[in-house]
Design an enzyme around this catalytic site. Structure first.
Site, PDB file in Angstrom:
ATOM      1  N   ASP A  84       0.902  -1.155   0.147  1.00 22.02           N
ATOM      2  CA  ASP A  84       0.027   0.111   0.004  1.00 22.02           C
ATOM      3  C   ASP A  84       0.722   1.402   0.031  1.00 22.02           C
ATOM      4  OD1 ASP A  84      -2.043   1.667   0.170  1.00 22.02           O
ATOM      5  OD2 ASP A  84      -3.049   0.873   1.671  1.00 22.02           O
TER       6      ASP A  84
HETATM    7  C1  BGC Z   1      -4.996   3.017   0.038  1.00 22.89           C
HETATM    8  C2  BGC Z   1      -5.053   2.350  -0.989  1.00 22.89           C
HETATM    9  C3  BGC Z   1      -4.742   2.972  -2.428  1.00 22.89           C
HETATM   10  C4  BGC Z   1      -3.376   3.844  -2.482  1.00 22.89           C
HETATM   11  C5  BGC Z   1      -3.429   4.566  -3.732  1.00 22.89           C
HETATM   12  C6  BGC Z   1      -3.705   4.227  -0.040  1.00 22.89           C
HETATM   13  O1  BGC Z   1      -3.771   5.358   0.656  1.00 22.89           O
HETATM   14  O2  BGC Z   1      -5.062   2.569   1.149  1.00 22.89           O
HETATM   15  O3  BGC Z   1      -6.292   1.689  -1.068  1.00 22.89           O
HETATM   16  O4  BGC Z   1      -4.864   2.244  -3.595  1.00 22.89           O
HETATM   17  O5  BGC Z   1      -3.579   4.639  -1.412  1.00 22.89           O
HETATM   18  O6  BGC Z   1      -4.038   5.636  -3.842  1.00 22.89           O
END
Ligand code: BGC
Length: 760
Positions: free
Chosen positions: A230
């Site tokens: 993530d």
């Molecule tokens: C989120 C993810 C997301 C990623 C990219 C993170 O803050 O937890 O779900 O895909 O950002 O935007």
């Protein structure tokens, strides 16, 4: 066929290390001289959030105009794998048209508490439902040769301190509740990538967990893609790489790439580990890049129409005294800001720059209706506005029917933080109660991504849950209110009366360092049913404008074993006047008493469309895994031999038919006997039991048995009381009550362990 090994072998150590983190916010690095493209990934999950200029992971900067489909909270309520597959296909085509190699979703964490800020992005409190729907969506996207990234692996069920907090739970809880959806998705749909979560699980960062990323994901489930972090979830890059985290996102600005190089050079990281990671990345990069879909287009208008169609399948009619569907000729008042400006998606990384958004008021007007409207409460604040109340109350009173559009404002529901309570804004509750006092024909339409307390529900004529219904929510709401579409959604989560009823209440969200999943496997309906606690609306609940009869519940065979499966069938008839869809739900109840389990668990579902008077047979398969729980001693799924009841129904609380099956397993549970093993557990064991009975023969007297019989055998036959005593007595008690001396006891223990080790 491209020779990936060959490419890897031509890469320098620095090039290989650099492949293991992003080039920027959304791109992987390429290696131009070797023809490796720098492909793009984008959020997800219910639309395409492709950022062309400034990137961010919180939905702050602009992304391209795209189509916002209903969020997962809504699509889960469709209970329809076919629908999720179609949504996946639409998203896959959009990705292809826009040059996106991986869509970052679906998000499949379990809705443990109604307060989790991202519940709107997640499917359900039930792992089977979440897994099945996720698998369908993944299949749809990947049909376009575009990858998916189920997230957030694993046990990321709150936003509070999500980047550091440890989700602490037993292995059984982890497996049965928090890993199952991922397991189903991986085994059934083979996602190309997986996104690990920010949090720790039992103390270990998910991004560094060899157990999660390698042992379970790859070795047990057969995952063959790459794992990405993530955004910012990497703690120690080298440990993460060794554990199975191939890609760090977003860019680490070279810092972690250099650490990987140094680790290889100083011998702390085997270069073979790096080679394997790069091989996995290249496999997926080329799986996308080597295929062309020139015909793929992103038709925003066509997909808007799909978003509206799909939302009609998702909304849940929670209650209805017969007022719905409404007549278009009635004098109708629409009250509440969401009638004109619906809340249709949540905040954060999933936030879509919607190409357009429909609302129920404009659709009614387009249809030539003369609906009177009052804002009633502000769109995004929690402030009572007495002037608006006056106007709202006046039009409610003057109309035949008042429809109040309520829900959670953006600020109350977003990624990055949890909700503080489970209530609607106070101004909305106050307004609804006042309207109900002057107009009994009041319908409440809800826009929210997670359960809310509904203190006025008993007085409302009808409640329609739209969830966060995507940009076509206006058309869908209109069609459902007036009966142009028949509601067929079912709740993918329980609606407790109040927050404190929720099983995680005392432990959510923990102290910031740790959060104890103390309710264990008793999440959602698994808890409410075991506690006999009434809920406002049960898991699986949802009404229709027609009625359905369940008849002739039957099972294909009365017995099953580890290798066989049975089919349970039921004839469903539409007994009303309107065409409609029923969701048949199959729950399994374990009657063996082998371990404490929820009273029932969802193990199958099917949505079936029926014309008035029509009958269709619905058949659902049940195999050994459907009956099983995760046995920590065995380190595997296990179902004890005995009786299981298969329950078929309209919801978890409305079971319409049941049938029993007798299950027999060949699995013998592992046992290592010590002085403190109980006689009960020994006797229940198919190998230890007979051996112990034989060895204790003649040491029976003090257990109340005859001289010739074994203590155990006597206890079992003589009286219920001695049987119970024996059950819990440790082996060492044979010293006190069985007259066995130390040498005999230890000889017995050794020889039973020997027999167990030999497996006979
Ligand atoms: C989120 C993810 C997301 C990623 C990219 C993170 O803050 O937890 O779900 O895909 O950002 O935007």
């Amino acid at each position: 066929m491209r020779n990936i090994q060959d490419i890897v072998s031509q890469m320098t150590l620095e090039e290989k290390a650099s492949m293991c983190s992003g080039a920027d916010f959304w791109h992987l690095k390429g290696v131009q001289r070797l023809g490796v493209p720098g492909v793009m990934v984008s959020d997800g999950p219910h639309g395409l959030r492709k950022q062309e200029e400034r990137g961010d992971h919180l939905g702050i900067n602009d992304s391209i105009k795209a189509v916002c489909f209903p969020a997962a909270c809504a699509t889960a309520a469709s209970f329809d794998e076919g629908l999720l597959y179609k949504i996946g296909q639409a998203l896959g085509e959009e990705c292809r048209a826009e040059g996106v190699s991986v869509l970052l979703g679906p998000a499949i964490n379990i809705k443990r508490s109604p307060l989790c800020g991202r519940n709107f992005e997640y499917f359900s409190e039930d792992p089977y439902l979440a897994g099945k729907l996720a698998a369908a969506e993944i299949r749809g996207v990947q049909e376009w040769d575009v990858g998916t990234s189920p997230k957030h692996f694993a046990a990321n069920n709150q936003e509070y301190r999500r980047m550091t907090c440890s989700s602490d739970m037993s292995e059984r809880t982890l497996r049965e509740l928090y890993l199952t959806a991922f397991e189903i998705a991986v085994k059934e749909a083979k996602p190309w990538t997986m996104m690990c979560s920010y949090n720790r699980v039992n103390g270990v960062f998910a991004s560094e967990s060899k157990k999660l990323l390698n042992d379970i994901l790859r070795e047990e489930w057969g995952f063959d893609g790459y794992v990405m972090s993530d955004w910012g979830a990497v703690n120690n890059r080298v440990d993460g790489l060794a554990a199975g985290l191939e890609l760090e996102m977003p860019a680490s600005n070279g810092v972690n790439d250099a650490r990987i190089v140094a680790a290889v050079q100083n011998g702390t990281l085997d270069e073979a580990v790096l080679d394997k990671a790069v091989t996995r990345l290249l496999n997926i990069i080329f799986r996308y890049a080597d295929v062309q879909h020139e015909n793929a287009k992103f038709d925003r208008d066509a997909h808007h129409a799909l978003a509206a169609e799909y939302e009609k399948e998702c909304a849940v009619l929670l209650q209805n005294n017969g007022i719905l569907p409404l007549s278009r000729n009635a004098k109708i008042a629409y009250i509440g800001a969401y009638a004109q400006k619906p809340r249709y998606q949540g905040g954060g990384s999933s936030h879509i720059n919607a190409s357009r958004v429909s609302n129920a008021l404009e659709i009614a007007e387009e249809k030539g209706m003369n609906v009177i409207y009052a804002e009633g409460f502000p769109f995004d604040k929690d402030e009572a506005n007495s002037k608006d109340f006056t106007e709202a109350l006046a039009i409610a009173k003057a109309a035949d029917v008042a429809v109040v559009f309520a829900g959670l404002p953006d600020i109350m529901e977003s990624e990055g933080y949890d909700r503080a309570h489970m209530r609607l804004p106070d101004c909305q509750n106050a307004l609804i109660s006042k309207i109900l006092a002057v107009q009994k024909n009041t319908v409440v339409v809800l826009h929210n991504g997670s359960p809310v307390e509904l203190p006025w529900a008993d007085d409302a004529a009808a409640v329609l849950e739209m969830y966060l219904g995507g940009q076509g929510v206006g058309e869908a709401t209109d069609a459902l209110l007036y009966g142009d579409a028949n509601p067929s959604g079912r709740l993918p989560e329980s609606f407790p009366y109040k927050l404190s009823d929720n099983p995680s209440y005392l432990n959510f969200p923990g102290d910031g360092k740790n959060v104890a999943y103390a309710e264990g496997v008793y999440v959602g309906y698994r808890y409410y049913e075991a506690k006999e606690m009434p809920v406002r609306y049960a898991f699986g609940h949802g009404l229709s404008y027609t009625t359905f009869a369940y008849e002739n519940v039957r099972v294909s065979a009365p017995n099953m074993d580890d290798a066989s499966s049975v089919t349970v069938s039921v004839d469903i008839t539409n007994t009303g006047e309107t065409e409609g869809k029923e969701v048949v739900q199959l729950y399994v109840q374990d009657c063996t008493g082998a371990i404490a389990r929820p009273l029932k668990e969802l193990k199958g579902f099917a949505k079936v469309a029926l014309a008035p008077g029509e009958t269709k047979t619905v058949s659902l398969a049940v195999n050994a895994r459907s009956l099983a729980w995760y046995n920590e001693d065995l380190g595997d799924w296990y179902a004890a031999s005995g009786k299981y009841t298969l329950l078929l129904g309209h919801s978890s609380a409305d079971i319409r038919g049941r049938v029993d099956v007798q299950f027999t397993t060949q699995t013998i549970l592992p046992l290592f006997v010590t002085e403190n093993s109980t006689l009960g557990e020994l006797m229940a064991h198919p190998i230890a039991g007979p051996a112990v009975a034989q060895m204790t023969a003649g040491f029976a007297q003090s257990f109340g048995g005859g001289e010739e019989q074994s203590a155990v055998a006597n206890a079992a036959v003589n009286s219920e009381m001695s049987k119970q005593m024996m059950q819990n007595a440790p082996v060492r008690l044979l010293r006190n009550f069985g007259g066995m001396d130390d040498s005999k006891i230890s000889a017995m223990i050794n020889s039973v362990n020997q027999i167990l080790q030999n497996g006979k």
